[in-house]
Design an enzyme around this catalytic site. Structure first.
Site, short mmCIF file in Angstrom:
data_model
loop_
_atom_site.label_atom_id
_atom_site.label_comp_id
_atom_site.label_asym_id
_atom_site.label_seq_id
_atom_site.Cartn_x
_atom_site.Cartn_y
_atom_site.Cartn_z
N HIS A 228 -5.99 -1.39 4.66
CA HIS A 228 -5.27 0.13 4.71
C HIS A 228 -6.65 0.90 5.33
O HIS A 228 -7.62 1.15 4.64
CB HIS A 228 -5.05 0.43 3.41
CG HIS A 228 -4.65 1.89 3.34
ND1 HIS A 228 -3.67 2.33 2.31
CD2 HIS A 228 -4.97 3.23 3.88
CE1 HIS A 228 -3.70 3.93 2.40
NE2 HIS A 228 -4.18 4.08 3.44
N CYS B 130 -3.66 6.92 8.08
CA CYS B 130 -4.05 5.51 8.16
C CYS B 130 -3.35 4.65 8.53
O CYS B 130 -1.94 4.91 8.78
CB CYS B 130 -4.40 5.18 6.64
SG CYS B 130 -5.57 6.54 5.83
N THR C 115 1.01 -1.21 0.10
CA THR C 115 0.04 -0.11 -0.02
C THR C 115 1.03 1.38 0.02
O THR C 115 1.89 1.26 0.72
CB THR C 115 -0.98 0.03 1.18
OG1 THR C 115 -1.98 0.91 0.80
CG2 THR C 115 -0.34 0.20 2.74
#
Lengths: 205, 161
Positions: free
Chosen positions: B46, B29, B23
């Site tokens: 995520h 996040c 990711t």
């Protein structure tokens, strides 16, 4: 009261687009005054994007960008963020103070904070004039990092309301030197403030 | 041939050996990586927010720590992984902008990381690596071969956990 902000509602989008228009116009005027040069502005583009599409407009999630972030205080609360890619950031500082071999140094960073402050201030004051609401912005916080990371900040704020992000794209062009500055504003009122904001303009959610 | 599978924002994916998961540009996040060393099945989520409970629009399970972890475990188990063998590696949860007068909303990265730790603890999944906090973005790559987690930053180099 609605359960969520419907960013696909055309009237809401039109109002937000108009706010974006007037705000950006004011910001361009402030910029022109500051650098004492003619500044052209394209009609701002208001977009409603999915989370994954947001970093793409700034060159992909790992592209290094500059974000200048402010809290909004007063009759409405929330935040406003101005984002530029590296070349636009350097061009912007260059307009204010032309230098040879401009780079991302301490001077650039403090100049960006100040320019961000003036642009966002102009934006918010036009919003305030339009709505008759008392709105002011905090001192700026600046970050230079991956687009994905910087944009996670507005994405998370919008994420509390739905699965889309509202973004206002502005392109400023300094006419003489033909230097282009692509800037993106994220206006992120808190959920309750959205209703106050739109309500003050006669729009009910 | 191994493939690098991309996990977007508010997204989760499961991969078999020899594929890897990634990711890009995690900010506030949190990237949650789960690994079953026996089957070499990996999972990555995520997440953007700590809890689906306070949010009315919560159909996207991958957006919230609580629902994403449950979904990730179930998708991995469908492929033959066993939760009792899992361990986790987590990264992200940064605070990209800081102010002197800090309110809770600004500390969302910290709250995300805390929620993830709490949920994993309740699930009985040990956390083998925890690279959260700070004020910078991270790209992560998670490898099914040995559960290695690679963390890339802008200007702060690459770390292997």
């Amino acid at each position: 009261m609605s359960d969520q902000l419907n960013l696909n509602n055309n009237i809401v989008l039109d109002v937000l687009r108009e706010i974006g228009n007037i705000g950006a116009g004011n910001a361009a005027t402030s910029l022109a005054k500051m650098i004492d040069k003619k500044v052209d502005m394209k009609v701002p583009v208001v977009k409603v994007l999915e989370f994954d599409e947001v970093p793409e407009i700034l060159g992909g999630p790992e592209n290094i960008v500059c974000g200048i972030f402010f809290k909004i205080e007063g009759d409405i609360t929330g935040s406003i963020m101005f984002v530029l890619d590296q070349s636009s950031a350097i061009n912007l500082v260059d307009l204010l103070m032309p230098r040879d071999n401009a780079e991302f140094d301490e001077f650039t960073i403090s100049a960006l904070k100040e320019i961000g402050n003036i642009l966002s201030g102009a934006y918010v004051s036009s919003l305030s004039g339009l709505t008759n609401l008392k709105i002011k912005i905090s001192v700026p916080a600046l970050a230079i990092d991956m687009a994905g990371a910087i944009l996670s900040v507005p994405a998370i704020e919008f994420g509390q309301m739905g699965d889309n992000v509202l973004i206002i794209q502005n392109e400023f062009i300094e006419t003489d030197a033909a230097k282009k500055v692509d800037g993106y504003f994220f206006l992120i009122p808190d959920m309750e403030s959205y209703e106050v904001l739109l309500g003050s303009l006669g729009v009910t959610l | 041939m191994s493939t690098m599978i991309k996990v977007g924002m508010a997204d989760l994916k499961v991969a078999d050996f020899p594929n890897a998961l990634t990711t890009l540009g995690l900010g506030s996040c949190v990237g949650i990586c789960l690994y079953d060393p026996l089957t070499k099945i990996t999972g990555m989520a995520h997440i953007m927010l700590p809890s689906s409970k306070a949010i009315r629009k919560n159909e996207n399970v991958a957006k919230f720590a609580d629902t994403a972890i449950v979904e990730l475990i179930s998708q991995m188990e469908v492929k033959g992984a066993r939760k009792s063998r899992f361990y986790a590696k987590i990264a992200g949860g940064a605070q990209m902008f800081s102010f002197s007068s800090q309110n809770d909303a600004m500390k969302i990265g910290e709250r995300n990381a805390e929620a993830v730790r709490e949920i994993l603890k309740n699930m009985g999944i040990p956390i083998k690596a925890d690279e959260t906090g700070g004020n910078f973005g991270r790209t992560i790559e998670f490898y099914s071969e040995d559960g290695k987690l690679l963390i890339k930053t802008a200007g702060k180099g690459i770390r292997e956990l």
